[in-house]
Design a protein around this motif. Structure first.
Motif, PDB file in Angstrom:
ATOM      1  N   ILE A 297       0.643  -1.091   0.047  1.00 23.14           N
ATOM      2  CA  ILE A 297       0.050  -0.071  -0.123  1.00 23.14           C
ATOM      3  C   ILE A 297       0.916   1.077  -0.026  1.00 23.14           C
ATOM      4  O   ILE A 297       1.635   1.504   0.855  1.00 23.14           O
ATOM      5  CB  ILE A 297      -0.936  -0.030   1.235  1.00 23.14           C
ATOM      6  N   PRO A 298       0.780   2.149  -1.005  1.00 22.33           N
ATOM      7  CA  PRO A 298       1.440   3.257  -1.016  1.00 22.33           C
ATOM      8  C   PRO A 298       1.221   4.317   0.144  1.00 22.33           C
ATOM      9  O   PRO A 298      -0.069   4.356   0.569  1.00 22.33           O
ATOM     10  CB  PRO A 298       1.232   4.090  -2.198  1.00 22.33           C
ATOM     11  N   GLU A 299       2.144   4.764   0.664  1.00 23.37           N
ATOM     12  CA  GLU A 299       1.941   5.618   1.851  1.00 23.37           C
ATOM     13  C   GLU A 299       0.812   6.941   1.779  1.00 23.37           C
ATOM     14  O   GLU A 299       0.006   6.884   2.686  1.00 23.37           O
ATOM     15  CB  GLU A 299       3.281   6.127   2.559  1.00 23.37           C
ATOM     16  N   GLU A 300       1.187   7.319   0.566  1.00 25.61           N
ATOM     17  CA  GLU A 300      -0.002   8.310   0.321  1.00 25.61           C
ATOM     18  C   GLU A 300      -1.424   8.182   0.368  1.00 25.61           C
ATOM     19  O   GLU A 300      -2.310   8.995   0.705  1.00 25.61           O
ATOM     20  CB  GLU A 300       0.354   9.231  -1.055  1.00 25.61           C
ATOM     21  N   TRP A 301      -1.744   6.732  -0.005  1.00 23.89           N
ATOM     22  CA  TRP A 301      -3.132   6.392   0.327  1.00 23.89           C
ATOM     23  C   TRP A 301      -3.723   6.525   1.824  1.00 23.89           C
ATOM     24  O   TRP A 301      -4.618   6.343   1.877  1.00 23.89           O
ATOM     25  CB  TRP A 301      -3.015   4.833   0.044  1.00 23.89           C
ATOM     26  N   LEU A 302      -2.644   6.301   2.900  1.00 19.00           N
ATOM     27  CA  LEU A 302      -3.079   6.614   4.019  1.00 19.00           C
ATOM     28  C   LEU A 302      -3.241   7.835   4.534  1.00 19.00           C
ATOM     29  O   LEU A 302      -3.718   8.115   5.896  1.00 19.00           O
ATOM     30  CB  LEU A 302      -2.046   5.585   5.085  1.00 19.00           C
ATOM     31  N   VAL A 303      -2.965   8.730   3.872  1.00 23.25           N
ATOM     32  CA  VAL A 303      -2.853  10.371   4.412  1.00 23.25           C
ATOM     33  C   VAL A 303      -4.167  10.770   4.935  1.00 23.25           C
ATOM     34  O   VAL A 303      -4.405  11.321   5.925  1.00 23.25           O
ATOM     35  CB  VAL A 303      -2.083  11.374   3.385  1.00 23.25           C
ATOM     36  N   PRO A 304      -5.279  10.400   4.217  1.00 23.22           N
ATOM     37  CA  PRO A 304      -6.482  10.934   4.537  1.00 23.22           C
ATOM     38  C   PRO A 304      -7.135  10.386   5.922  1.00 23.22           C
ATOM     39  O   PRO A 304      -7.826  10.927   6.588  1.00 23.22           O
ATOM     40  CB  PRO A 304      -7.497  10.680   3.392  1.00 23.22           C
ATOM     41  N   PHE A 305      -6.612   9.224   6.333  1.00 22.78           N
ATOM     42  CA  PHE A 305      -6.748   8.560   7.544  1.00 22.78           C
ATOM     43  C   PHE A 305      -5.956   8.783   8.861  1.00 22.78           C
ATOM     44  O   PHE A 305      -6.262   8.291   9.607  1.00 22.78           O
ATOM     45  CB  PHE A 305      -6.959   7.098   7.166  1.00 22.78           C
TER      46      PHE A 305
END
Length: 305
Positions: A297-305
């Motif tokens: 999972i790319p780290e940027e996918w987790l930014v909104p959470f």
């Protein structure tokens, strides 16, 4: 909202590797509003995340936590109606979407038969053909269609009936003793599957690992099926790492479904939404051996959470 406002806060402080305890807690916590449908989706999401965490903490792929590979590779079938493309990709089994139902009368019956007859002629005798009816029929229509399709040797007839009508499943089994039947995509929790095993209303159970309660629920279903002499072939199992790892490890799960929504000509690698997840090659698949489910999972996918 179910995870963030109800289940999540009540799981804080629990032992993350106590997967059976946490699953049982979630199942019971959702009782006031029901454990089916969206609640089962939420339970599945948390359960799969915890199995991924367990694999990462122990440095092992999830299939190793289930006892290791039961097979060298997974046989996959393609779902969709672009049969030429699936054959070109090397699949040796295809599942068609049935286009017509009871409202279409005799004309619809004839058109359904034409589709299956054309496909059988197209693929020959060495490729398996299945038909997905997606909850569209009643018992009478399912029987009439099955009788018309008998000359084309379907591997199985899938999800003919609405999932809640368990008695209708028993009646369909009684009227079609010769036809292999499959269902379970829209059953939630292990309990409908226990009914199916007890009364042998189908031959193949098809839970969705992301809907029915996660890997923990699917393991319970697999043990029920094995004791009853039935098979488990997950709905869309080849499209997720969760289904791949389950199928790789479970003796009761001989095949994996790979649903193809993209147009012909688009490589499967380009349409897999989750990075790090293998796709079938020539109709066979081997899961990632990275820790957990092997998701990248790319780290940027987790930014909104």
């Amino acid at each position: 909202a179910l995870i963030e406002e109800h289940l999540g806060p009540r799981l804080i402080g629990e032992e993350a590797l106590a997967l059976e305890k946490i699953w049982d807690m979630m199942f019971r916590l959702t009782k006031p509003y029901g454990s089916m449908g969206l609640a089962s989706y939420a339970i599945s999401a948390i359960d799969l995340a915890l199995w991924d965490l367990k694999g990462k903490l122990l440095g092992k792929p999830v299939y190793a936590l289930l006892g290791g590979p039961q097979k060298e590779r997974i046989f996959c079938y393609a779902t969709g109606n672009d049969v030429d493309w699936y054959l070109e990709l090397g699949f040796q089994a295809v599942k068609l979407a049935c286009p017509y139902g009871p409202a279409d009368g005799l004309w619809g019956l004839e058109e359904n038969e034409r589709l299956v007859a054309r496909t059988r002629e197209q693929v020959g005798e060495q490729v398996e053909v299945m038909l997905d009816c997606w909850m569209a029929f009643d018992v009478e229509y399912a029987v009439r269609l099955a009788e018309r399709l008998r000359p084309y040797r379907l591997k199985w007839l899938e999800e003919c009936l609405i999932p809640e009508d368990l008695e209708a499943h028993w009646e369909l089994r009684r009227r079609l003793p010769w036809q292999t039947l499959a269902t379970g995509e829209h059953w939630y929790t292990p309990f409908p599957f226990a009914f199916a095993c007890r009364h042998r209303v189908v031959d193949i159970l098809q839970p969705d690992i992301a809907w029915c309660g996660g890997l923990t629920a699917c393991l319970k279903i697999a043990h029920l099926a094995e004791a009853a002499g039935l098979s488990v072939i997950l709905h869309g199992g080849g499209n997720t790492p969760y289904g791949q790892h389950f199928t790789y490890a479970m003796p009761v799960s001989p095949w994996c479904e790979f649903f193809i929504a993209s147009p012909p000509g688009v490589p499967l690698e380009e349409v897999m939404p989750l990075p790090g997840v293998p796709v079938p090659r020539d109709g066979w698949l081997v899961p990632s051996d990275a820790p957990g489910f092997g998701l990248e999972i790319p780290e940027e996918w987790l930014v909104p959470f």
